[in-house]
Design a protein around this motif. Structure first.
Motif, PDB file in Angstrom:
ATOM      1  N   ARG A   1       8.688  -4.974 -35.206  1.00  0.00           N
ATOM      2  CA  ARG A   1      10.380  -5.048 -35.308  1.00  0.00           C
ATOM      3  C   ARG A   1      10.783  -5.324 -36.952  1.00  0.00           C
ATOM      4  N   ASP A   2       9.946  -5.465 -37.348  1.00  0.00           N
ATOM      5  CA  ASP A   2      10.169  -5.936 -38.971  1.00  0.00           C
ATOM      6  C   ASP A   2      10.323  -4.303 -39.718  1.00  0.00           C
ATOM      7  N   ASP A   3       9.514  -3.744 -39.383  1.00  0.00           N
ATOM      8  CA  ASP A   3       9.658  -2.193 -39.362  1.00  0.00           C
ATOM      9  C   ASP A   3      10.317  -1.761 -39.243  1.00  0.00           C
ATOM     10  N   LEU A   4      10.925  -1.749 -38.294  1.00  0.00           N
ATOM     11  CA  LEU A   4      12.433  -1.558 -37.612  1.00  0.00           C
ATOM     12  C   LEU A   4      13.703  -1.484 -38.680  1.00  0.00           C
ATOM     13  N   ARG A   5      13.859  -3.073 -39.067  1.00  0.00           N
ATOM     14  CA  ARG A   5      14.317  -3.659 -39.326  1.00  0.00           C
ATOM     15  C   ARG A   5      14.696  -3.001 -40.940  1.00  0.00           C
ATOM     16  N   LEU A   6      13.078  -3.058 -41.787  1.00  0.00           N
ATOM     17  CA  LEU A   6      13.654  -2.480 -43.020  1.00  0.00           C
ATOM     18  C   LEU A   6      13.903  -1.165 -43.385  1.00  0.00           C
ATOM     19  N   ASN A   7      13.613  -0.389 -42.396  1.00  0.00           N
ATOM     20  CA  ASN A   7      13.837   1.129 -42.314  1.00  0.00           C
ATOM     21  C   ASN A   7      14.528   1.398 -41.969  1.00  0.00           C
ATOM     22  N   TYR A   8      16.156   0.332 -41.816  1.00  0.00           N
ATOM     23  CA  TYR A   8      17.129   0.301 -40.839  1.00  0.00           C
ATOM     24  C   TYR A   8      18.068   1.504 -41.904  1.00  0.00           C
ATOM     25  N   PRO A   9      19.361   1.879 -41.701  1.00  0.00           N
ATOM     26  CA  PRO A   9      19.130   2.716 -40.264  1.00  0.00           C
ATOM     27  C   PRO A   9      18.454   3.972 -39.944  1.00  0.00           C
ATOM     28  N   TYR A  10      18.262   5.084 -41.355  1.00  0.00           N
ATOM     29  CA  TYR A  10      17.367   6.066 -40.278  1.00  0.00           C
ATOM     30  C   TYR A  10      15.349   6.242 -40.923  1.00  0.00           C
TER      31      TYR A  10
END
Ligand SMILES: [Zn+2]
Lengths: 143, 431
Positions: free
Chosen positions: B65-74
């Motif tokens: 999940r943190d990877d998703l947040r760190l790479n938010y949004p694209y």
């Protein structure tokens, strides 16, 4: 039926519960004839006898209270010392366990009753028939 | 009844062949298009060609999940954001930025295909009417189900959650046969119906409901099935995996078939990241096999589940996972014991006299208070009965979680009951 009914209301130990309940009853013009409060560590049960039992039960239910309507023993008390002791002695002799008890005075104010909640009311009534105790005669209920 | 019989009943040899092909394709795709993954591969000195068998999946990096947040949004897009993707969903967390999930045109279609398989698997036919009571909007729950139901060709009522009286009116006016909603809203709905004197069996046309988005217990399912007079099927999904339809129960209601042609399932020890013995519980880790917009390798769902061994009587060959037994994040520790709220719920719902709503309060570092609503009909004015109930709850909880909680009995409907997600654990402990 030689008994009387009481209304029980579940109450968490939160201040203001009795005020709320009595407010509902007062609004409906219902007269409280007897009240008993039993509380344990955490919650309690408030018991009432009122002049309009059915109405009180319906209204409390409507307002979302957790209510139950149950039959209890109502034993006539004579106006003399030692009466409750005498009743307690009879109950003990008959192995009738009092789960809750309080005093109720009839609307006419002429007669007091000892209200006793027991496990098996039919058995208690049968046993007490043989004793020198008078039970409340009829559930006087409004239409 | 099948939606795509051939793929739903595929034999294991062909399934593995298909999975490997798709895995290799996905790995190549993220290596070439997503810098985040390319960097991770470099860190591990890994090349897409190193993935030669399905077992090689264990060489691949995790996605969190943190990877998703760190790479938010694209950051995790594998296709151009202009022209490549057609839909955005987000999933909010309790802290920090939300997670953004993009769907390509094919992703929209594929998630609808999976829902279609799920609905038909539970017996949906053309005369069914689905009242979709999940939140429409950024949350995937409602829209993905909506598209899937339309694909099957049934009428969908996009009711969304809330306004319970209008929901009941819709059920009455349009004879809804299927509901899609969260377990806590289902409980709330059944309470409202009861208080309004509506008997679902007599007054409504309901046949089944799909419950998802929150973990809940088997006991609660049984209770709800009885109260609503319907069949309830568990649905599992998460926004990160396109929302509902990842895994779903068939009519046997014995675990949820997870669509293995679309996802590779791993059950891993949540601490070591190593696979658990087959049949043991662990964290569900999923790899997407068909996703174009945002393919994920080994996504740590933080959901705890186990694989149900053996073949299903329905004929589908796709593995079954258990209901979600807990969330890694929901787990709390009292006096060194790991506890999931679902354990508490299972115990409570098995005791007569307990209503559906409860709350767990964590107060001092080692004190746990469980607030439990009693059932209206259980109350008979006898304090003894309440005391017995209270000690029964305490004892049963103690034998489940090995800690003696404090139990508080409450009147029905005193705890907050939401039309969305309900907060079960209130942690007031300060470190
Ligand atoms: Zn099956």
């Amino acid at each position: 039926m030689s008994g009387i009914r009481e209304i029980s209301v579940f109450a968490e130990n939160k201040p203001g519960k009795i005020e709320k309940i009595t407010g509902v009853l007062a609004n409906e013009g219902i007269n409280i004839l007897a009240i008993s409060i039993a509380s344990t560590n955490g919650f309690g049960i408030i018991k009432f006898i009122v002049d309009k039992m059915e109405l009180a039960y319906q209204k409390l239910k409507e307002k979302g209270f957790t209510v139950s309507l149950n039959e209890v023993l109502a034993i006539e008390m004579k106006d003399m010392p030692g009466q409750i002791h005498e009743i307690a002695r009879v109950l003990l002799r008959n192995e009738i366990n009092m789960e809750n008890a309080y005093v109720f005075i009839e609307e006419s104010r002429k007669q007091a009753y000892f209200i006793v909640q027991v496990k098996d009311i039919e058995r208690a009534k049968r046993l007490l028939e043989k004793e020198n105790l008078k039970l409340y005669d009829e559930v006087k209920e409004e239409k | 009844m099948f939606w795509q019989e051939e793929i739903e009943t595929i034999d294991s040899k062909n399934l593995e062949k298909l999975q490997l092909e798709r895995l290799q394709k996905t790995v190549r795709c993220v290596y070439e298009n997503v810098p985040f993954y390319r960097d991770k591969f470099k860190d591990k000195s890994l090349k897409p060609d190193d993935i030669k068998t399905l077992q090689d999946i264990r060489k691949l990096p995790f996605t969190t999940r943190d990877d998703l947040r760190l790479n938010y949004p694209y950051g995790l897009l594998a296709v151009p954001k202009n022209g490549g993707v057609v839909r955005l969903h987000t999933s909010s967390g309790t802290t920090g930025k939300p997670k953004a999930i993009f769907f390509s045109k094919n992703d929209v279609n594929q998630s609808a295909e999976l829902i279609a398989r799920c609905l038909v698997m539970t017996g949906v036919k053309s005369d069914d009417i689905l009242q979709n009571m999940m939140t429409y909007g950024l949350f995937t729950g409602a829209l993905v189900m909506h598209y899937g139901a339309e694909k099957v060709g049934i009428l969908v009522i996009p009711a969304g959650p809330g306004n319970t009286e209008r929901q009941i009116a819709l059920m009455q006016d349009f004879s809804s046969t299927c509901l899609h909603l969260t377990p806590s809203y289902a409980l709330y709905l059944s309470e409202v119906m009861e208080s309004k004197g509506i008997m679902p069996k007599r007054d409504l046309s309901l046949r089944r409901a799909y419950l998802g988005a929150e973990p809940y217990s088997e006991e609660t399912r049984k209770k709800l099935e009885q109260m609503l007079g319907i069949d309830i099927y568990n649905s599992y999904g998460l926004s990160e995996m396109n929302g509902p339809g990842v895994a779903f129960e068939c009519i046997n209601k014995d675990g949820m078939h997870i669509w293995e042609d679309n996802f590779i399932v791993e059950i891993l020890d949540q601490e070591t990241g190593e696979p658990v013995t087959e049949g043991q519980q662990g964290e569900l880790v999923l790899t997407t096999l068909c996703r174009e917009g945002m393919p994920f390798l080994r996504y740590r769902t933080k959901d705890i589940a186990k694989i149900i061994p053996g073949k299903c009587r329905c004929g589908r060959t796709h593995k079954r996972i258990s209901r979600i037994l807990g969330r890694v994040d929901d787990m709390f520790i009292v006096r060194g014991v790991n506890i999931f709220p679902q354990q508490i719920e299972r115990v409570l719902m098995s005791i007569k006299g307990v209503a559906q709503n409860y709350q767990i309060h964590l107060e001092a570092y080692d004190k746990m208070l469980v607030k439990v609503e009693i059932e209206q009909d259980f109350f008979d004015g006898n304090i003894e009965h309440l005391l017995i109930l209270k000690s029964k709850i305490t004892e049963k909880l103690k034998s489940e979680i090995l800690i003696t909680p404090k139990v508080e009995l409450l009147e029905p409907s005193t705890l907050p009951m939401s039309e969305g997600k309900t907060q079960r654990v209130i942690d007031r402990r300060t470190l």
